[in-house]
Design a protein around this motif. Structure first.
Motif, mmCIF file in Angstrom:
data_model
loop_
_atom_site.group_PDB
_atom_site.id
_atom_site.type_symbol
_atom_site.label_atom_id
_atom_site.label_comp_id
_atom_site.label_asym_id
_atom_site.label_seq_id
_atom_site.Cartn_x
_atom_site.Cartn_y
_atom_site.Cartn_z
ATOM 1 N N LEU A 23 0.810 -1.220 0.000
ATOM 2 C CA LEU A 23 0.000 0.000 0.000
ATOM 3 C C LEU A 23 0.843 1.269 0.000
ATOM 4 O O LEU A 23 0.348 2.327 -0.348
ATOM 5 C CB LEU A 23 -0.925 0.012 1.231
ATOM 6 N N GLY A 24 2.047 1.155 0.430
ATOM 7 C CA GLY A 24 2.891 2.334 0.554
ATOM 8 C C GLY A 24 2.995 2.740 2.009
ATOM 9 O O GLY A 24 2.100 2.454 2.814
ATOM 10 N N PRO A 25 4.066 3.420 2.361
ATOM 11 C CA PRO A 25 4.293 3.743 3.775
ATOM 12 C C PRO A 25 3.269 4.715 4.355
ATOM 13 O O PRO A 25 2.882 4.596 5.515
ATOM 14 C CB PRO A 25 5.694 4.344 3.784
ATOM 15 N N VAL A 26 2.804 5.680 3.590
ATOM 16 C CA VAL A 26 1.864 6.666 4.126
ATOM 17 C C VAL A 26 0.517 6.005 4.426
ATOM 18 O O VAL A 26 -0.067 6.206 5.504
ATOM 19 C CB VAL A 26 1.702 7.851 3.156
ATOM 20 N N VAL A 27 0.028 5.201 3.494
ATOM 21 C CA VAL A 27 -1.254 4.517 3.691
ATOM 22 C C VAL A 27 -1.138 3.523 4.840
ATOM 23 O O VAL A 27 -2.067 3.376 5.650
ATOM 24 C CB VAL A 27 -1.702 3.823 2.380
ATOM 25 N N SER A 28 -0.004 2.836 4.935
ATOM 26 C CA SER A 28 0.209 1.880 6.016
ATOM 27 C C SER A 28 0.170 2.578 7.372
ATOM 28 O O SER A 28 -0.440 2.070 8.319
ATOM 29 C CB SER A 28 1.562 1.187 5.823
ATOM 30 N N ILE A 29 0.800 3.737 7.460
ATOM 31 C CA ILE A 29 0.799 4.483 8.719
ATOM 32 C C ILE A 29 -0.606 4.961 9.052
ATOM 33 O O ILE A 29 -1.059 4.879 10.202
ATOM 34 C CB ILE A 29 1.797 5.653 8.652
ATOM 35 N N VAL A 30 -1.346 5.441 8.057
ATOM 36 C CA VAL A 30 -2.713 5.916 8.287
ATOM 37 C C VAL A 30 -3.600 4.766 8.763
ATOM 38 O O VAL A 30 -4.373 4.914 9.721
ATOM 39 C CB VAL A 30 -3.279 6.584 7.008
ATOM 40 N N VAL A 31 -3.496 3.595 8.111
ATOM 41 C CA VAL A 31 -4.302 2.432 8.528
ATOM 42 C C VAL A 31 -3.914 2.004 9.940
ATOM 43 O O VAL A 31 -4.775 1.662 10.759
ATOM 44 C CB VAL A 31 -4.140 1.272 7.511
ATOM 45 N N GLY A 32 -2.635 2.045 10.261
ATOM 46 C CA GLY A 32 -2.186 1.689 11.609
ATOM 47 C C GLY A 32 -2.702 2.649 12.668
ATOM 48 O O GLY A 32 -3.127 2.234 13.735
ATOM 49 N N VAL A 33 -2.661 3.938 12.365
ATOM 50 C CA VAL A 33 -3.166 4.933 13.318
ATOM 51 C C VAL A 33 -4.669 4.790 13.505
ATOM 52 O O VAL A 33 -5.182 4.878 14.633
ATOM 53 C CB VAL A 33 -2.783 6.360 12.859
ATOM 54 N N VAL A 34 -5.389 4.542 12.408
ATOM 55 C CA VAL A 34 -6.841 4.326 12.512
ATOM 56 C C VAL A 34 -7.127 3.075 13.337
ATOM 57 O O VAL A 34 -8.041 3.050 14.178
ATOM 58 C CB VAL A 34 -7.480 4.247 11.113
ATOM 59 N N GLY A 35 -6.338 2.024 13.128
ATOM 60 C CA GLY A 35 -6.506 0.803 13.922
ATOM 61 C C GLY A 35 -6.246 1.041 15.390
ATOM 62 O O GLY A 35 -6.983 0.562 16.258
ATOM 63 N N PHE A 36 -5.186 1.800 15.686
ATOM 64 C CA PHE A 36 -4.883 2.114 17.078
ATOM 65 C C PHE A 36 -5.988 2.951 17.702
ATOM 66 O O PHE A 36 -6.383 2.715 18.848
ATOM 67 C CB PHE A 36 -3.539 2.851 17.173
ATOM 68 N N ALA A 37 -6.499 3.922 16.959
ATOM 69 C CA ALA A 37 -7.591 4.757 17.465
ATOM 70 C C ALA A 37 -8.841 3.917 17.733
ATOM 71 O O ALA A 37 -9.542 4.124 18.731
ATOM 72 C CB ALA A 37 -7.897 5.887 16.486
#
Length: 129
Positions: free
Chosen positions: A64-78
């Motif tokens: 997915l790319g690093p930016v999308v991966s970070i966004v999905v991870g942050v959404v998951g954490f939230a």
């Protein structure tokens, strides 16, 4: 070696004091707020969805790319954080307009609480020995 009479009296006094204090703690009013089963279930589901999103973000990071991966991870954490907060937050009990003591008795009940009756039974049992 058996206890002396003074030691036995001191031990009995300590037992009574401990039982009295424990009964006060247990019978302390918890207020009009309690955990809701519905909130616990929704919170657990939201926690699992958050864990899934976090794992998916890490697993698909290279695709997915690093930016999308970070966004999905942050959404998951939230989502995980929101699930825990939802599950742990007490809600108002239904029927808050009536206090629990104002409700009609459901059967033959005495004016003392359950813990007071149990403490009285305990004291009577140990005074007989």
């Amino acid at each position: 070696m058996p206890l002396s009479e003074q030691e036995q009296r001191l031990l009995d006094e300590m037992e009574r004091h401990l039982l009295h204090n424990d009964a006060d703690i247990v019978s302390a009013p918890s207020g009009d707020r309690a955990l809701s089963y519905r909130n616990l279930v929704y919170g657990a589901v939201l926690l699992l969805v958050g864990i899934g999103a976090l794992v998916a973000g890490v697993a698909l990071g290279s695709q997915l790319g690093p930016v999308v991966s970070i966004v999905v991870g942050v959404v998951g954490f939230a989502a995980m954080l929101a699930g825990v907060i939802l599950a742990a937050t007490p809600t108002r009990r239904s029927g808050t307009s009536r206090s629990p003591k104002a409700q009609a008795p459901k059967g033959p009940q005495s004016s003392t609480s359950f813990m007071d009756r149990m403490n009285d039974r305990w004291d009577r049992r140990h005074e007989g020995h």
